[in-house]
Design a protein around this motif. Structure first.
Motif, PDB file in Angstrom:
ATOM      1  N   ASN A  17       1.072  -1.201  -0.053  1.00 40.12           N
ATOM      2  CA  ASN A  17      -0.145   0.001   0.032  1.00 40.12           C
ATOM      3  C   ASN A  17       1.029   1.138   0.017  1.00 40.12           C
ATOM      4  O   ASN A  17       1.145   1.954   0.967  1.00 40.12           O
ATOM      5  N   PRO A  18       1.326   1.492  -0.980  1.00 45.05           N
ATOM      6  CA  PRO A  18       2.564   2.576  -0.923  1.00 45.05           C
ATOM      7  C   PRO A  18       2.197   3.916  -0.864  1.00 45.05           C
ATOM      8  O   PRO A  18       2.667   4.854  -0.224  1.00 45.05           O
ATOM      9  N   ASP A  19       0.809   4.345  -1.280  1.00 48.57           N
ATOM     10  CA  ASP A  19       0.366   5.722  -0.928  1.00 48.57           C
ATOM     11  C   ASP A  19      -0.025   5.974   0.303  1.00 48.57           C
ATOM     12  O   ASP A  19       0.366   6.950   0.949  1.00 48.57           O
ATOM     13  N   GLU A  20      -0.509   4.927   1.014  1.00 46.62           N
ATOM     14  CA  GLU A  20      -0.799   4.876   2.687  1.00 46.62           C
ATOM     15  C   GLU A  20       0.487   5.151   3.284  1.00 46.62           C
ATOM     16  O   GLU A  20       0.498   5.412   4.404  1.00 46.62           O
ATOM     17  N   ASN A  21       1.322   4.137   2.842  1.00 44.53           N
ATOM     18  CA  ASN A  21       2.622   3.992   3.912  1.00 44.53           C
ATOM     19  C   ASN A  21       3.791   5.195   3.414  1.00 44.53           C
ATOM     20  O   ASN A  21       4.405   5.254   4.262  1.00 44.53           O
ATOM     21  N   PHE A  22       3.799   5.739   2.339  1.00 42.84           N
ATOM     22  CA  PHE A  22       4.844   6.603   2.155  1.00 42.84           C
ATOM     23  C   PHE A  22       4.342   7.970   1.370  1.00 42.84           C
ATOM     24  O   PHE A  22       4.969   8.967   1.421  1.00 42.84           O
ATOM     25  N   GLY A  23       3.161   7.984   0.940  1.00 45.27           N
ATOM     26  CA  GLY A  23       2.475   9.369   0.571  1.00 45.27           C
ATOM     27  C   GLY A  23       2.807   9.724  -0.912  1.00 45.27           C
ATOM     28  O   GLY A  23       3.639   8.674  -1.408  1.00 45.27           O
ATOM     29  N   PRO A  24       2.730  10.693  -1.489  1.00 43.19           N
ATOM     30  CA  PRO A  24       3.011  10.969  -2.879  1.00 43.19           C
ATOM     31  C   PRO A  24       4.693  11.074  -3.131  1.00 43.19           C
ATOM     32  O   PRO A  24       5.132  11.617  -1.975  1.00 43.19           O
ATOM     33  N   GLN A  25       5.041  10.628  -4.132  1.00 42.39           N
ATOM     34  CA  GLN A  25       6.304  10.749  -4.224  1.00 42.39           C
ATOM     35  C   GLN A  25       6.592  12.016  -5.349  1.00 42.39           C
ATOM     36  O   GLN A  25       6.339  11.918  -6.455  1.00 42.39           O
ATOM     37  N   THR A  26       7.117  13.127  -4.649  1.00 41.87           N
ATOM     38  CA  THR A  26       7.281  14.254  -5.697  1.00 41.87           C
ATOM     39  C   THR A  26       8.091  14.301  -6.451  1.00 41.87           C
ATOM     40  O   THR A  26       8.235  15.172  -7.387  1.00 41.87           O
ATOM     41  N   CYS A  27       9.117  13.513  -6.340  1.00 41.31           N
ATOM     42  CA  CYS A  27      10.321  13.406  -7.283  1.00 41.31           C
ATOM     43  C   CYS A  27      10.115  12.830  -8.606  1.00 41.31           C
ATOM     44  O   CYS A  27      10.813  12.681  -9.603  1.00 41.31           O
ATOM     45  N   LEU A  28       8.915  11.858  -8.593  1.00 46.09           N
ATOM     46  CA  LEU A  28       8.554  10.925  -9.624  1.00 46.09           C
ATOM     47  C   LEU A  28       8.126  11.803 -10.546  1.00 46.09           C
ATOM     48  O   LEU A  28       6.943  12.562 -10.592  1.00 46.09           O
ATOM     49  N   PRO A  29       8.665  11.664 -12.066  1.00 47.28           N
ATOM     50  CA  PRO A  29       7.996  12.737 -13.089  1.00 47.28           C
ATOM     51  C   PRO A  29       6.603  12.288 -13.173  1.00 47.28           C
ATOM     52  O   PRO A  29       6.059  11.225 -13.100  1.00 47.28           O
ATOM     53  N   ALA A  30       5.496  13.402 -13.517  1.00 52.34           N
ATOM     54  CA  ALA A  30       4.195  13.132 -13.774  1.00 52.34           C
ATOM     55  C   ALA A  30       3.865  12.058 -14.996  1.00 52.34           C
ATOM     56  O   ALA A  30       2.904  11.477 -14.909  1.00 52.34           O
ATOM     57  N   ASP A  31       4.938  12.153 -15.806  1.00 54.50           N
ATOM     58  CA  ASP A  31       4.460  11.226 -16.883  1.00 54.50           C
ATOM     59  C   ASP A  31       5.055   9.936 -16.826  1.00 54.50           C
ATOM     60  O   ASP A  31       4.978   8.914 -17.694  1.00 54.50           O
ATOM     61  N   ALA A  32       5.831   9.407 -15.625  1.00 51.64           N
ATOM     62  CA  ALA A  32       6.442   8.125 -15.376  1.00 51.64           C
ATOM     63  C   ALA A  32       5.277   7.079 -15.310  1.00 51.64           C
ATOM     64  O   ALA A  32       4.256   7.255 -14.831  1.00 51.64           O
ATOM     65  N   ASP A  33       5.560   5.988 -15.768  1.00 50.65           N
ATOM     66  CA  ASP A  33       4.860   4.868 -15.885  1.00 50.65           C
ATOM     67  C   ASP A  33       5.351   3.862 -14.937  1.00 50.65           C
ATOM     68  O   ASP A  33       5.786   2.686 -15.310  1.00 50.65           O
ATOM     69  N   PHE A  34       5.310   4.013 -13.909  1.00 46.22           N
ATOM     70  CA  PHE A  34       5.803   3.270 -12.905  1.00 46.22           C
ATOM     71  C   PHE A  34       4.891   3.321 -11.277  1.00 46.22           C
ATOM     72  O   PHE A  34       5.428   3.849 -10.403  1.00 46.22           O
ATOM     73  N   LYS A  35       3.782   3.192 -11.710  1.00 46.44           N
ATOM     74  CA  LYS A  35       2.481   3.265 -10.538  1.00 46.44           C
ATOM     75  C   LYS A  35       3.250   2.354  -9.317  1.00 46.44           C
ATOM     76  O   LYS A  35       3.517   1.376  -9.515  1.00 46.44           O
ATOM     77  N   GLY A  36       2.984   3.253  -8.379  1.00 46.30           N
ATOM     78  CA  GLY A  36       3.367   2.447  -6.970  1.00 46.30           C
ATOM     79  C   GLY A  36       4.655   2.549  -6.498  1.00 46.30           C
ATOM     80  O   GLY A  36       5.304   1.819  -5.678  1.00 46.30           O
ATOM     81  N   GLY A  37       5.635   3.113  -7.487  1.00 46.05           N
ATOM     82  CA  GLY A  37       7.133   3.279  -7.429  1.00 46.05           C
ATOM     83  C   GLY A  37       7.358   4.060  -6.123  1.00 46.05           C
ATOM     84  O   GLY A  37       6.799   5.102  -5.947  1.00 46.05           O
ATOM     85  N   ILE A  38       8.530   3.617  -5.157  1.00 45.50           N
ATOM     86  CA  ILE A  38       8.637   4.337  -3.869  1.00 45.50           C
ATOM     87  C   ILE A  38      10.142   4.663  -4.111  1.00 45.50           C
ATOM     88  O   ILE A  38      10.992   3.818  -4.324  1.00 45.50           O
ATOM     89  N   CYS A  39      10.611   5.994  -3.984  1.00 48.20           N
ATOM     90  CA  CYS A  39      11.858   6.101  -3.862  1.00 48.20           C
ATOM     91  C   CYS A  39      12.853   5.465  -2.754  1.00 48.20           C
ATOM     92  O   CYS A  39      12.248   5.366  -1.658  1.00 48.20           O
TER      93      CYS A  39
END
Length: 103
Positions: free
Chosen positions: A24-46
């Motif tokens: 549950n990446p959104d719940e546990n880490f929140g939004p990933q601000t450095c991930l480009p908006a056009d990135a096709d890597f849903k759920g990716g965490i830095c």
């Protein structure tokens, strides 16, 4: 899928927790601000976000993530200077079926 390598990965509490957090990446880490908006890597965490949550050094977390990726449990993608990880659900399902059917 290398079951023995996956068992080794899961034998460490922090690595097991990382897999749980990434479920549950959104719940546990929140939004990933450095991930480009056009990135096709849903759920990716830095890596930095994972490191901050785990409270261990970046080098330890990086080695854990690499081990988890080699076992097939994680996928990674690099964007600029940041590397993002997410669960490899296909491998996790294969491992689950292995445990259910073979053990």
């Amino acid at each position: 899928m290398e079951a023995l390598l996956i068992f080794k990965v899961l034998s460490n509490e922090t690595r097991r927790q990382i897999l749980e957090w990434l479920k549950n990446p959104d719940e546990n880490f929140g939004p990933q601000t450095c991930l480009p908006a056009d990135a096709d890597f849903k759920g990716g965490i830095c890596v930095g976000s994972i490191q901050a949550k785990a409270g261990l050094t970046q080098s330890v977390i990086s080695s854990y993530l690499l081990m988890m990726q080699k076992a097939g449990l994680l996928e990674s993608r690099r964007y600029g200077q940041w590397t993002y990880y997410r669960r490899n659900e296909k491998c996790i399902q294969e491992f689950s079926a292995y445990v259910r059917n073979e053990l």
